[in-house]
Scaffold this active site. Structure first.
Site, PDB file in Angstrom:
ATOM      1  N   GLU A 180       0.845  -1.107   0.044  1.00 31.47           N
ATOM      2  CA  GLU A 180      -0.124   0.079  -0.185  1.00 31.47           C
ATOM      3  C   GLU A 180       0.880   1.152  -0.161  1.00 31.47           C
ATOM      4  O   GLU A 180       2.033   1.286   0.318  1.00 31.47           O
ATOM      5  CB  GLU A 180      -0.786   0.059   1.233  1.00 31.47           C
ATOM      6  CG  GLU A 180      -0.049  -0.011   2.335  1.00 31.47           C
ATOM      7  CD  GLU A 180      -1.232  -0.459   3.634  1.00 31.47           C
ATOM      8  OE1 GLU A 180      -1.847  -1.465   3.831  1.00 31.47           O
ATOM      9  OE2 GLU A 180      -1.248   0.302   4.428  1.00 31.47           O
ATOM     10  N   CYS A 197       7.212  -7.100   7.274  1.00 26.16           N
ATOM     11  CA  CYS A 197       8.431  -6.634   7.811  1.00 26.16           C
ATOM     12  C   CYS A 197       8.570  -7.422   9.032  1.00 26.16           C
ATOM     13  O   CYS A 197       7.657  -8.095   9.554  1.00 26.16           O
ATOM     14  CB  CYS A 197       7.928  -5.195   8.438  1.00 26.16           C
ATOM     15  SG  CYS A 197       9.224  -4.132   9.116  1.00 26.16           S
ATOM     16  N   LEU A 200      12.500   6.719  16.923  1.00 29.80           N
ATOM     17  CA  LEU A 200      13.339   6.346  18.135  1.00 29.80           C
ATOM     18  C   LEU A 200      12.060   5.929  18.947  1.00 29.80           C
ATOM     19  O   LEU A 200      12.306   4.979  19.607  1.00 29.80           O
ATOM     20  CB  LEU A 200      13.756   7.750  18.549  1.00 29.80           C
ATOM     21  CG  LEU A 200      15.029   7.726  19.490  1.00 29.80           C
ATOM     22  CD1 LEU A 200      16.030   7.057  19.067  1.00 29.80           C
ATOM     23  CD2 LEU A 200      15.010   8.821  20.192  1.00 29.80           C
ATOM     24  N   HIS A 201      11.109   6.649  19.217  1.00 33.97           N
ATOM     25  CA  HIS A 201       9.913   6.174  19.912  1.00 33.97           C
ATOM     26  C   HIS A 201      10.217   5.976  21.585  1.00 33.97           C
ATOM     27  O   HIS A 201       9.216   5.732  22.213  1.00 33.97           O
ATOM     28  CB  HIS A 201       9.287   5.052  19.262  1.00 33.97           C
ATOM     29  CG  HIS A 201       9.041   5.166  17.785  1.00 33.97           C
ATOM     30  ND1 HIS A 201       8.765   6.438  17.205  1.00 33.97           N
ATOM     31  CD2 HIS A 201       8.767   4.502  17.070  1.00 33.97           C
ATOM     32  CE1 HIS A 201       8.308   6.362  16.168  1.00 33.97           C
ATOM     33  NE2 HIS A 201       8.528   4.765  15.831  1.00 33.97           N
ATOM     34  N   ASN A 215      -1.948   6.319  15.230  1.00 34.94           N
ATOM     35  CA  ASN A 215      -3.029   5.696  14.614  1.00 34.94           C
ATOM     36  C   ASN A 215      -3.605   4.306  15.342  1.00 34.94           C
ATOM     37  O   ASN A 215      -2.893   3.558  15.410  1.00 34.94           O
ATOM     38  CB  ASN A 215      -2.720   5.385  13.088  1.00 34.94           C
ATOM     39  CG  ASN A 215      -2.963   6.837  12.135  1.00 34.94           C
ATOM     40  OD1 ASN A 215      -3.966   7.445  12.467  1.00 34.94           O
ATOM     41  ND2 ASN A 215      -2.029   7.086  11.305  1.00 34.94           N
ATOM     42  N   CYS A 237       0.700   2.509   8.714  1.00 36.74           N
ATOM     43  CA  CYS A 237       1.301   1.683   7.789  1.00 36.74           C
ATOM     44  C   CYS A 237       0.813   0.294   7.951  1.00 36.74           C
ATOM     45  O   CYS A 237       0.699  -0.659   9.071  1.00 36.74           O
ATOM     46  CB  CYS A 237       2.880   1.987   7.378  1.00 36.74           C
ATOM     47  SG  CYS A 237       3.224   1.848   9.307  1.00 36.74           S
TER      48      CYS A 237
HETATM   49  N1  SAH Z   1      10.376   0.727   9.338  1.00 38.12           N
HETATM   50  C1  SAH Z   1      10.790   2.117   9.132  1.00 38.12           C
HETATM   51  C2  SAH Z   1       9.637   2.569   8.183  1.00 38.12           C
HETATM   52  C3  SAH Z   1       8.293   2.116   8.213  1.00 38.12           C
HETATM   53  S1  SAH Z   1       7.394   2.779   9.615  1.00 38.12           S
HETATM   54  C4  SAH Z   1      11.027   2.799  10.359  1.00 38.12           C
HETATM   55  O1  SAH Z   1      10.664   2.133  11.504  1.00 38.12           O
HETATM   56  O2  SAH Z   1      10.955   3.994  10.471  1.00 38.12           O
HETATM   57  C5  SAH Z   1       7.106   4.488   9.503  1.00 38.12           C
HETATM   58  C6  SAH Z   1       6.840   5.162  10.661  1.00 38.12           C
HETATM   59  O3  SAH Z   1       5.513   4.827  10.939  1.00 38.12           O
HETATM   60  C7  SAH Z   1       7.801   4.770  11.942  1.00 38.12           C
HETATM   61  O4  SAH Z   1       8.199   5.885  12.715  1.00 38.12           O
HETATM   62  C8  SAH Z   1       6.806   3.863  12.467  1.00 38.12           C
HETATM   63  O5  SAH Z   1       7.094   3.655  14.048  1.00 38.12           O
HETATM   64  C9  SAH Z   1       5.566   4.582  12.526  1.00 38.12           C
HETATM   65  N2  SAH Z   1       4.495   3.995  12.861  1.00 38.12           N
HETATM   66  C10 SAH Z   1       3.979   2.482  12.815  1.00 38.12           C
HETATM   67  N3  SAH Z   1       2.731   2.167  13.185  1.00 38.12           N
HETATM   68  C11 SAH Z   1       2.203   3.303  13.325  1.00 38.12           C
HETATM   69  C12 SAH Z   1       0.917   3.973  13.877  1.00 38.12           C
HETATM   70  N4  SAH Z   1      -0.060   2.954  13.960  1.00 38.12           N
HETATM   71  N5  SAH Z   1       0.594   5.016  14.044  1.00 38.12           N
HETATM   72  C13 SAH Z   1       1.596   5.918  13.729  1.00 38.12           C
HETATM   73  N6  SAH Z   1       2.789   5.753  13.506  1.00 38.12           N
HETATM   74  C14 SAH Z   1       2.954   4.522  12.892  1.00 38.12           C
END
Ligand code: SAH
Length: 341
Positions: free
Chosen positions: A92, A112, A215-216, A290, A333
Site C-alpha cells: 500500500e 516487515c 526512536l519512540h 493511529n 502503515c
Molecule cells: N521501518 C521504518 C519505516 C516504516 S514505519 C521505520 O521504522 O522507520 C514508518 C513510521 O510509522 C515509523 O516511525 C513507525 O514507527 C510509525 N508507525 C508505525 N505504526 C504506526 C501507527 N499505528 N501510527 C502512527 N505511526 C506508526
C-alpha cells in the site's frame, strides 16, 4: 516470474551500461527514460525514435509487468492505495495533499520483520523486499490516477527500507534522476528503525536524501519493549551513529517519536529524550498514534501531546507535531494490507 530486470527498476547508469554492452550508444538510455518518465509510454512498440531491432532486443531483455491498483480510499487531504503485485502479494501507499504539493508514502517490503509492538505491518511477517520497480510504480500509478505530479516522497510505508537497502537505493536514484521522476533529493526521506551498519552505508551515498530515525523511546528499557531491533542496536550505539552520520553529511536528521498514552508520553520520557539528543543537529517529529488492532496502545490525548511538546520546547529542542492524515482511511502503515489478507 522470470529473472529479467523490470524496465522501471533500472537506473539510468545501468541502462547506459546495458546499451554499451550491446554496442549501442549510451544516450539511448536517456531516450528510453524520456519515453518512460516524460511521455509515460511503456510500450516499446511506440518508441518511435528507437529502431525496431533495438526495441525488440529491449523487449526480450527486460520485463514490463506493472503493479495493479485494487483498492482506493479517499478523504479530503489523503488517499490510500492498495496495489497487487505479480506474485499476488499486496502493498500500500498513501498520498498526502499538502498546500505545498503532493507527498507520497511508499512501502519498501511486503510485510516487515522488525516486529515493533505498536505497528500493524509487523503483524504480517516479511515475505520479501520489493523490487525497485515496484516502489517506483507506486508513484507512477498515483501520478497517473490524480493527474498531478508528486513533489515529495517518504519511504515510511510497510517495511524497513534498510532491510532492503540496494533496491531502495536504486528506487531513489530512479526517482531522483532529472530524466526520471526528477524528485529532488531534499524532497526524499528514508525512515529507519535504526539498523546501524546501513545508517553508515547511507551516509556514503552521494545524494542529499533526508534520514529519519524511528526512536519512540528515550531509554533502552522502554525501547526494548517497543522495538525489538533495540536489542541488537541499542541507544548507546544508535545515538553515536546518528552523530557520526550528521558529522559526515552535515544534514539534519529527523527523530520520529510516536506518542502512546501512558507508555512513552510522560514528563520523564520528555526530559529523558531531551537529554539523550541534546547537542545533536536533529529535530523531533511527534507523531500521533493511529490506533490499530493493537488494543493495548492508545493515542496520547491532546493534553499529553501539548505537555510533551512544551517540555521539549523548554529544553530548547527543535520539535514539531505531525499533522495527522487520513485517520478515517486506516492510514497507519500496514492497516489496509492487513485488512485485505
Ligand atoms: N521501518 C521504518 C519505516 C516504516 S514505519 C521505520 O521504522 O522507520 C514508518 C513510521 O510509522 C515509523 O516511525 C513507525 O514507527 C510509525 N508507525 C508505525 N505504526 C504506526 C501507527 N499505528 N501510527 C502512527 N505511526 C506508526
Amino acid at each position: 516470474m522470470d529473472n529479467k530486470i523490470n524496465i522501471f527498476g533500472i537506473t539510468k547508469k545501468d541502462l547506459e551500461n546495458y546499451f554499451e554492452s550491446i554496442n549501442e550508444k549510451k544516450f539511448k538510455a536517456t531516450q528510453v527514460y524520456e519515453w518512460l518518465y516524460e511521455k509515460r509510454e511503456s510500450n516499446p512498440d511506440n518508441w518511435s525514435n528507437i529502431k525496431k531491432e533495438i526495441r525488440d532486443k529491449i523487449k526480450s531483455d527486460f520485463s514490463f509487468n506493472e503493479i495493479e491498483l485494487v483498492k482506493e480510499e479517499n478523504t479530503e487531504d489523503a488517499s490510500k492505495y492498495l496495489f497487487k503485485l505479480s506474485d499476488n502479494e499486496y502493498v500500500e501507499s498513501v498520498l498526502m495533499r499538502h498546500d505545498y504539493g503532493n507527498s507520497v508514502c511508499v512501502s519498501s517490503e511486503i510485510g516487515c520483520n522488525m516486529a515493533c509492538s505498536f505497528c500493524e505491518s509487523g503483524r504480517l511477517k516479511k515475505v520479501r523486499g520489493l523490487h525497485a520497480y515496484e516502489i517506483v510504480e507506486q508513484i507512477l500509478k498515483i501520478e497517473e490516477l490524480i493527474k498531478e505530479r508528486v513533489s515529495s516522497v517518504v519511504v515510511m510505508g510497510i517495511g524497513e527500507p534498510f532491510d532492503n537497502f540496494d533496491e531502495v537505493m536504486n528506487f531513489i536514484k530512479i526517482i531522483n534522476d532529472p530524466k526520471g521522476l526528477a524528485i529532488g533529493a531534499r524532497h526524499i526521506t528514508v525512515s529507519t528503525c535504526g539498523i546501524i551498519p546501513k545508517i553508515k552505508e547511507f551516509s556514503s551515498i552521494p545524494l542529499q536524501v533526508n534520514l529519519a530515525i524511528s526512536l519512540h523511546a528515550p531509554t533502552n528499557e522502554l525501547r526494548n519493549k517497543l522495538m525489538p531491533i533495540n536489542k541488537a542496536y541499542s541507544l548507546d550505539m544508535l545515538i553515536p551513529s546518528i552523530k557520526e552520520y550528521i558529522d559526515k553529511t552535515n544534514r539534519r536528521v529527523t527523530i520520529e517519536y510516536l506518542l502512546l498514552q501512558n507508555v512513552n508520553d510522560t514528563d520523564k520520557c520528555a526530559h529523558d529524550l531531551a537529554k539523550l539528543i541534546r547537542g545533536l543537529n536533529v529535530y523531533v517529529n511527534l507523531i500521533p498514534y493511529n490506533e490499530t488492532s493493537h488494543i493495548e496502545y492508545k493515542r496520547s490525548p491532546k493534553k499529553n501531546v501539548d505537555n510533551f511538546y512544551n517540555i521539549l520546547v523548554n529544553e530548547k529542542i527543535n520539535v514539531t507535531v505531525r499533522r495527522p492524515f487520513g485517520r478515517q482511511i486506516s492510514a497507519a502503515c500496514g492497516q489496509l494490507r492487513s485488512k485485505e489478507q
